[in-house]
Write an enzyme that holds these catalytic residues in place. Sequence first.
Site, mmCIF file in Angstrom:
data_model
loop_
_atom_site.group_PDB
_atom_site.id
_atom_site.type_symbol
_atom_site.label_atom_id
_atom_site.label_comp_id
_atom_site.label_asym_id
_atom_site.label_seq_id
_atom_site.Cartn_x
_atom_site.Cartn_y
_atom_site.Cartn_z
ATOM 1 N N ASP A 43 -1.851 20.134 -7.332
ATOM 2 C CA ASP A 43 -0.886 20.516 -6.292
ATOM 3 C C ASP A 43 -1.582 20.651 -4.933
ATOM 4 O OD1 ASP A 43 -2.254 22.831 -6.837
ATOM 5 O OD2 ASP A 43 -0.478 24.094 -7.081
ATOM 6 N N SER A 44 -2.920 20.513 -4.925
ATOM 7 C CA SER A 44 -3.639 20.427 -3.656
ATOM 8 C C SER A 44 -3.144 19.235 -2.849
ATOM 9 C CB SER A 44 -5.148 20.330 -3.887
ATOM 10 O OG SER A 44 -5.443 19.299 -4.809
ATOM 11 N N ASP A 82 -0.202 18.820 -12.344
ATOM 12 C CA ASP A 82 -0.193 20.252 -12.024
ATOM 13 C C ASP A 82 1.248 20.767 -11.960
ATOM 14 O OD1 ASP A 82 -2.036 22.226 -11.651
ATOM 15 O OD2 ASP A 82 -2.638 21.584 -9.642
ATOM 16 N N LYS A 111 -1.172 21.212 -16.206
ATOM 17 C CA LYS A 111 -2.060 22.348 -15.920
ATOM 18 C C LYS A 111 -1.236 23.443 -15.259
ATOM 19 C CE LYS A 111 -5.197 22.279 -12.411
ATOM 20 N NZ LYS A 111 -4.701 23.367 -11.548
ATOM 21 N N GLU A 113 -1.512 27.602 -13.604
ATOM 22 C CA GLU A 113 -2.432 28.648 -13.138
ATOM 23 C C GLU A 113 -2.097 30.002 -13.755
ATOM 24 O OE1 GLU A 113 -2.569 28.807 -8.853
ATOM 25 O OE2 GLU A 113 -3.146 26.704 -8.679
ATOM 26 N N GLU A 180 -12.099 28.290 -11.464
ATOM 27 C CA GLU A 180 -12.306 28.008 -10.037
ATOM 28 C C GLU A 180 -12.903 29.223 -9.330
ATOM 29 O OE1 GLU A 180 -8.971 26.220 -8.026
ATOM 30 O OE2 GLU A 180 -9.902 26.448 -6.056
HETATM 31 O O1 KIV Z 1 -4.817 21.319 -7.249
HETATM 32 C C1 KIV Z 1 -6.022 21.105 -7.456
HETATM 33 O O2 KIV Z 1 -6.645 20.231 -6.831
HETATM 34 C C2 KIV Z 1 -6.709 21.907 -8.447
HETATM 35 C C3 KIV Z 1 -8.190 21.745 -8.568
HETATM 36 C C4 KIV Z 1 -8.863 22.378 -7.431
HETATM 37 C C5 KIV Z 1 -8.694 22.265 -9.863
HETATM 38 O O3 KIV Z 1 -6.093 22.673 -9.117
#
Ligand code: KIV
Length: 263
Positions: A43-44, A82, A111, A113, A180
């Site tokens: 989600d970055s 994500d 994934k 969090e 992280e």
């Molecule tokens: O969204 C992302 O890029 C991440 C990584 C930093 C692990 O969750």
Amino acid sequence: MKNIQDFARARSDGRKIVMLTAYDYWSARLLNDTPVDCLLVGDSCAMVMHGYPDTLAATTELMSLHTRAVRLGAPDLFVVGDMPFLSFRGSRDRAMDCVQALMQAGAQAVKLEGAAGHLDLVQHLSESGVPVMGHLGLTPQSVHALGGYRVQARSQEAAQRLVQDALALQQAGCFALVLECVPDTVAAQVTQQLDIPTIGIGAGPQVDGQVLVLHDMLGAQPKFQPRFVRRYGDLAGLLQGAVGRFVEDVRSGAFPAPEESYP
Ligand code: KIV
């Protein structure tokens, strides 16, 4: 890596897992022909691709669009999608709709969090045939609650909580865990206690693998240089240099040459 069994095998063989973020078709296509193990449609992408100040702007629609593009570009790589901000904290139905969208867009795993409050969802997903990657330590979707992007689990108490959360995620069915921005000793402790592989970002060397944001390691955002990023390229310099030369050539009349024109 083709499946989650390969992750378990990598850990038992002591072979480090290498994961990178990917958000779009063209970079995924290039990454497909590298030895990287796995791609994370993180989600970055809300920050890196869309310019938002944090990851909270990512939505299921946005993540699905990027996941589909990455899947089309990298048909041979394991792709993790994500779960965006709050998508797994409301109703079970809403979470399942998001998972369905990401998996149908081409993710092979999702994934999410944190741990507290959604362990039952992790278990439900695992029992539904959806591989789940956990993410503990600095969880960027909680940036406002954490008071910024800072190293987590520095106190003994917080480190113990992290270990408990990691064990709970493993128990609920996670096949791997991202750690992280935690002290390297804490990451080592979590890794020792777990059977599933840990993948670190700013978590030191004593983990089972490493993940970085592709744009950070390529030097695409030269002003963003956290301690844990090693730069393997100068994409900003490459792009700006090439564009500068192109502009010069057009303005001087050097481009296009006869061999670049149709007689
Ligand atoms: O969204 C992302 O890029 C991440 C990584 C930093 C692990 O969750």
